[in-house]
Scaffold this motif. Structure first.
Motif, PDB file in Angstrom:
ATOM      1  N   LEU A  47       2.824  -2.602   8.175  1.00  0.00           N
ATOM      2  CA  LEU A  47       2.911  -1.324   7.463  1.00  0.00           C
ATOM      3  C   LEU A  47       4.330  -0.757   7.441  1.00  0.00           C
ATOM      4  CD1 LEU A  47      -0.409   0.235   8.783  1.00  0.00           C
ATOM      5  CD2 LEU A  47       0.050  -0.633   6.479  1.00  0.00           C
ATOM      6  N   HIS A  57       0.670   4.307   3.005  1.00  0.00           N
ATOM      7  CA  HIS A  57       0.168   2.943   2.977  1.00  0.00           C
ATOM      8  C   HIS A  57       0.550   2.295   1.640  1.00  0.00           C
ATOM      9  CE1 HIS A  57      -2.877  -0.255   2.826  1.00  0.00           C
ATOM     10  NE2 HIS A  57      -2.978  -0.120   4.139  1.00  0.00           N
ATOM     11  N   ASN A  96      -4.304  -2.581   9.833  1.00  0.00           N
ATOM     12  CA  ASN A  96      -3.619  -1.514  10.551  1.00  0.00           C
ATOM     13  C   ASN A  96      -2.538  -2.041  11.498  1.00  0.00           C
ATOM     14  OD1 ASN A  96      -3.487   1.170  10.490  1.00  0.00           O
ATOM     15  ND2 ASN A  96      -4.990   1.549  12.095  1.00  0.00           N
TER      16      ASN A  96
END
Ligand code: PHE
Length: 338
Positions: free
Chosen positions: A334, A106, A329
């Motif tokens: 990401l 992350h 998310n």
């Protein structure tokens, strides 16, 4: 003339050769070598034999046992091998495999790893503390009076039992000093929580890197040098760092730190990153009280502390416009950092 034991051995070996599967083998093993098996039965009969016969029959018995055991084992191994081959025959090795998605770190974790690496090189060790903590660690021990606005229900998440979600990582300063005498040089990365209005730059959960350095003769110059070095290592040598006077109950003097760099997308804008200052003597005194000693004698020791906003740093470093993206998310977001 062949002895009945030899006949028994020969018939066992023949039947083993003809056995169709592993169950048949097991039945043969029980029938010949089991407790009341026909070969085993001969050990009983030995007792009734004469002195001359005993060694002869004993030898035959041993041979029969050894030969049958070996034959059973090799036949079983054969069956196992056949089973494996059969199982593999059903697999089409030309089919494409099932691809596994390979994860990535992350962006906040990437930023954190870089930051930790830089502080490590300056000799800082890692410290941790719980996200759920007491008012004492979060406020009282940090010289924050009962009527301070940060302690308001509107600003902090309280649990029914009176504990709270820490509003900053400064709690770890206290825990670290309780656990060890000076000198102390730690950083404590972790989450903090505030009942902020959530928008592009505020989130109910955010992340900080707390720093604490206590020793004899630690000065404001050390604090400035440490943070300047850190920020230039992280954001580039052309980064400008600005210190502004500020107020925190647990530091005196207190400062806020801003950065500006042409290398960053934010360009000419000053960005506020960090609160810091020299540890307030009242904090040392409270730590001493809870330790029951004078390890942090404010006459002898000084220290600096800082709290860096990690989400802010990652947003600057990776040019991320909205803090909420860190927690949503969304793989499209990401994947850009993989
Ligand atoms: N705890 C302060 C905050 O969250 C930052 C800070 C840490 C200030 C250490 C001074 C010393 O805003």
């Amino acid at each position: 003339m062949t002895h009945p034991l030899e006949e028994l051995r020969e018939s066992a070996l023949r039947e083993i050769r003809e056995a169709k599967d592993e169950q048949a083998l097991e039945a043969l093993r029980v029938g010949y070598l089991g407790k009341s098996g026909s070969i085993s039965g001969w050990s009983e009969q030995m007792r009734g034999l004469s002195k001359e016969e005993k060694p002869v029959v004993g030898k035959l018995l041993n041979e029969a046992r050894t030969a049958v055991t070996a034959a059973l084992e090799s036949a079983a191994a054969e069956f196992r091998a056949q089973n494996e081959v059969a199982a593999l025959a059903n697999i089409d090795i030309t089919l494409p495999g099932t691809p596994h998605e390979i994860g990535a770190l992350h962006p906040l974790t990437q930023m954190l790893n870089r930051a930790i690496g830089i502080f490590r090189r300056m000799g800082f060790a890692l410290a941790t503390g719980p996200d759920v903590d007491t008012e004492w660690y979060c406020f009282d021990a940090l010289n924050t009076p009962a009527d301070h606005p940060a302690r308001n229900e509107q600003d902090t998440f309280f649990l029914p039992d009176g504990r709270l979600l820490r509003t900053h990582t400064s709690t770890v300063q206290i825990r670290t000093m309780q656990n060890q005498p000076p000198p102390v040089r730690v950083i404590a990365p972790g989450a903090a929580y505030r009942r902020d209005e959530v928008d592009a730059t505020h989130s109910a959960q955010f992340h900080q890197i707390e720093g604490l350095y206590v020793d004899e003769k630690v000065s404001l110059a050390d604090l400035k040098g440490t943070l300047e070095f850190f920020l230039k290592e992280l954001l580039g040598a052309e980064t400008q760092v600005r210190f502004r006077p500020h107020f925190f109950p647990f530091t005196e003097p207190s400062l806020e730190v801003d950065v500006k760099s042409k290398a960053l997308k934010s360009g000419e804008k000053w960005l506020e990153l960090c609160g810091c200052g020299m540890v307030h003597p009242a904090v040392f005194e409270e730590v001493n009280k809870s330790r029951g000693d004078l390890a942090y004698d404010p006459e002898k020791y000084t220290g600096f502390a800082f709290g860096l906003g990690m989400d802010r740093l990652a947003m600057i470093l990776f040019d991320i416009p909205d803090i909420r993206l860190f927690a949503q998310n969304d793989l499209r977001f990401l994947r850009q950092f993989a």
